[in-house]
Design a protein around this motif. Structure first.
Motif, PDB file in Angstrom:
ATOM      1  N   GLN A   1       0.807  -1.211   0.000  1.00 56.38           N
ATOM      2  CA  GLN A   1       0.000   0.000   0.000  1.00 56.38           C
ATOM      3  C   GLN A   1       0.843   1.266   0.000  1.00 56.38           C
ATOM      4  O   GLN A   1       0.360   2.338  -0.382  1.00 56.38           O
ATOM      5  N   ASN A   2       2.112   1.144   0.408  1.00 54.27           N
ATOM      6  CA  ASN A   2       2.945   2.333   0.599  1.00 54.27           C
ATOM      7  C   ASN A   2       4.134   2.428  -0.351  1.00 54.27           C
ATOM      8  O   ASN A   2       4.786   3.466  -0.416  1.00 54.27           O
ATOM      9  N   ILE A   3       4.438   1.358  -1.075  1.00 51.91           N
ATOM     10  CA  ILE A   3       5.632   1.341  -1.907  1.00 51.91           C
ATOM     11  C   ILE A   3       5.489   2.286  -3.093  1.00 51.91           C
ATOM     12  O   ILE A   3       4.572   2.171  -3.903  1.00 51.91           O
ATOM     13  N   ARG A   4       6.432   3.221  -3.191  1.00 54.23           N
ATOM     14  CA  ARG A   4       6.482   4.149  -4.317  1.00 54.23           C
ATOM     15  C   ARG A   4       7.687   3.895  -5.212  1.00 54.23           C
ATOM     16  O   ARG A   4       7.698   4.308  -6.373  1.00 54.23           O
ATOM     17  N   SER A   5       8.713   3.232  -4.666  1.00 51.53           N
ATOM     18  CA  SER A   5       9.923   2.912  -5.422  1.00 51.53           C
ATOM     19  C   SER A   5      10.277   1.450  -5.176  1.00 51.53           C
ATOM     20  O   SER A   5      10.256   0.986  -4.032  1.00 51.53           O
ATOM     21  N   LEU A   6      10.620   0.739  -6.259  1.00 55.88           N
ATOM     22  CA  LEU A   6      10.918  -0.691  -6.148  1.00 55.88           C
ATOM     23  C   LEU A   6      12.162  -1.033  -6.949  1.00 55.88           C
ATOM     24  O   LEU A   6      12.287  -0.655  -8.119  1.00 55.88           O
ATOM     25  N   THR A   7      13.089  -1.747  -6.314  1.00 55.34           N
ATOM     26  CA  THR A   7      14.274  -2.284  -6.977  1.00 55.34           C
ATOM     27  C   THR A   7      14.208  -3.802  -6.891  1.00 55.34           C
ATOM     28  O   THR A   7      14.018  -4.356  -5.797  1.00 55.34           O
ATOM     29  N   VAL A   8      14.352  -4.471  -8.025  1.00 54.76           N
ATOM     30  CA  VAL A   8      14.291  -5.929  -8.062  1.00 54.76           C
ATOM     31  C   VAL A   8      15.599  -6.467  -8.632  1.00 54.76           C
ATOM     32  O   VAL A   8      16.109  -5.963  -9.635  1.00 54.76           O
ATOM     33  N   THR A   9      16.146  -7.488  -7.981  1.00 58.68           N
ATOM     34  CA  THR A   9      17.311  -8.211  -8.487  1.00 58.68           C
ATOM     35  C   THR A   9      16.953  -9.689  -8.519  1.00 58.68           C
ATOM     36  O   THR A   9      15.890 -10.100  -8.082  1.00 58.68           O
ATOM     37  N   GLY A  10      17.868 -10.507  -9.036  1.00 56.09           N
ATOM     38  CA  GLY A  10      17.614 -11.939  -9.087  1.00 56.09           C
ATOM     39  C   GLY A  10      17.056 -12.371 -10.426  1.00 56.09           C
ATOM     40  O   GLY A  10      17.414 -11.815 -11.479  1.00 56.09           O
ATOM     41  N   VAL A  11      16.177 -13.355 -10.403  1.00 49.58           N
ATOM     42  CA  VAL A  11      15.609 -13.934 -11.629  1.00 49.58           C
ATOM     43  C   VAL A  11      14.095 -13.841 -11.571  1.00 49.58           C
ATOM     44  O   VAL A  11      13.476 -14.276 -10.588  1.00 49.58           O
ATOM     45  N   ILE A  12      13.491 -13.287 -12.618  1.00 55.15           N
ATOM     46  CA  ILE A  12      12.041 -13.137 -12.627  1.00 55.15           C
ATOM     47  C   ILE A  12      11.472 -13.630 -13.952  1.00 55.15           C
ATOM     48  O   ILE A  12      12.207 -13.874 -14.909  1.00 55.15           O
ATOM     49  N   ASN A  13      10.148 -13.748 -13.992  1.00 53.75           N
ATOM     50  CA  ASN A  13       9.480 -14.162 -15.233  1.00 53.75           C
ATOM     51  C   ASN A  13       8.254 -13.289 -15.466  1.00 53.75           C
ATOM     52  O   ASN A  13       8.054 -12.274 -14.789  1.00 53.75           O
TER      53      ASN A  13
END
Length: 217
Positions: free
Chosen positions: A45-57
């Motif tokens: 509900q509060n996230i305005r910025s997101l950084t993702v690492t790793g493996v995604i699909n």
């Protein structure tokens, strides 16, 4: 009296907890398809910025699209250091459209981009790498709805010109050697690296550019 004091303290603690909740989140996803499990519903509900690492699909990209479209993720989305299954990214994989973000950094590892930003309006787009050295319109990046375009080191060829493009600034890397064409009607700032061996057509010219860095051969 004691009950009133206890109630007041309780309310203050609750308010402090609400206001202290983080608005940015970094997730290292090591199991493709499980990105949603790393996000607490309350945090979402509060996230305005997101950084993702790793493996995604594609499942994880749909999760990200949902956060942008239906929650508060509207500032920064950093996918620079993720690996996507198949090294392929398209806008359809986010499962949404007509979204807005201030900043989007595309993966370094992707070797094929198809309509990858047609789902979102951007202030700043960062893309390109040694694995993706050619930045062009045909077959890769249709009209980009972004004001600022930043190309990473590793990009050697640029060929992107769309009439009415909203791009106001382009930051070219030092690795760039060939510019086939670019739209200049809305540009206010561009740089031409010294390594460039060919400068093709600048559609609309660069008369609007307040800052145009060039070199003397």
């Amino acid at each position: 009296m004691k009950e009133k004091i206890f109630y007041l303290c309780f309310m203050l603690c609750c308010c402090a907890n609400v206001f202290s909740q983080a608005t940015s989140l970094t997730i290292d996803c090591q199991t493709p398809g499980w990105l949603a499990s790393y996000i607490n519903p309350t945090e979402a509900q509060n996230i305005r910025s997101l950084t993702v690492t790793g493996v995604i699909n594609s499942t994880d990209l749909a999760t990200i699209g949902n956060l942008v479209k239906n929650y508060q993720l509207n500032e920064r989305l950093n996918l620079e250091n993720v690996d996507i299954e198949g090294n392929y990214l398209s806008g359809d994989m986010f499962g949404v459209s007509d979204c807005q973000l201030q900043f989007l950094s595309l993966p370094l590892s992707v070797t094929k981009l198809e309509n990858c930003v047609n789902w979102v309006k951007l202030d700043t787009l960062v893309c390109g790498s040694e694995l993706f050295p050619v930045f062009r319109l045909s077959g890769y990046l249709p009209k980009i709805d972004a004001k600022h375009l930043i190309l990473r080191e590793g990009v050697v060829y640029y060929d992107y010109s769309v009439e009415g493009s909203p791009i106001e600034e382009i930051v070219f890397p030092n690795s760039l050697k060939y510019i086939s064409s670019l739209s200049g009607s809305n540009l206010s700032k561009i740089n031409i690296p010294p390594a460039v061996e060919h400068l093709g057509e600048i559609i609309g010219g660069y008369s609007n550019c307040k800052h145009f860095a060039y070199w003397n051969k």
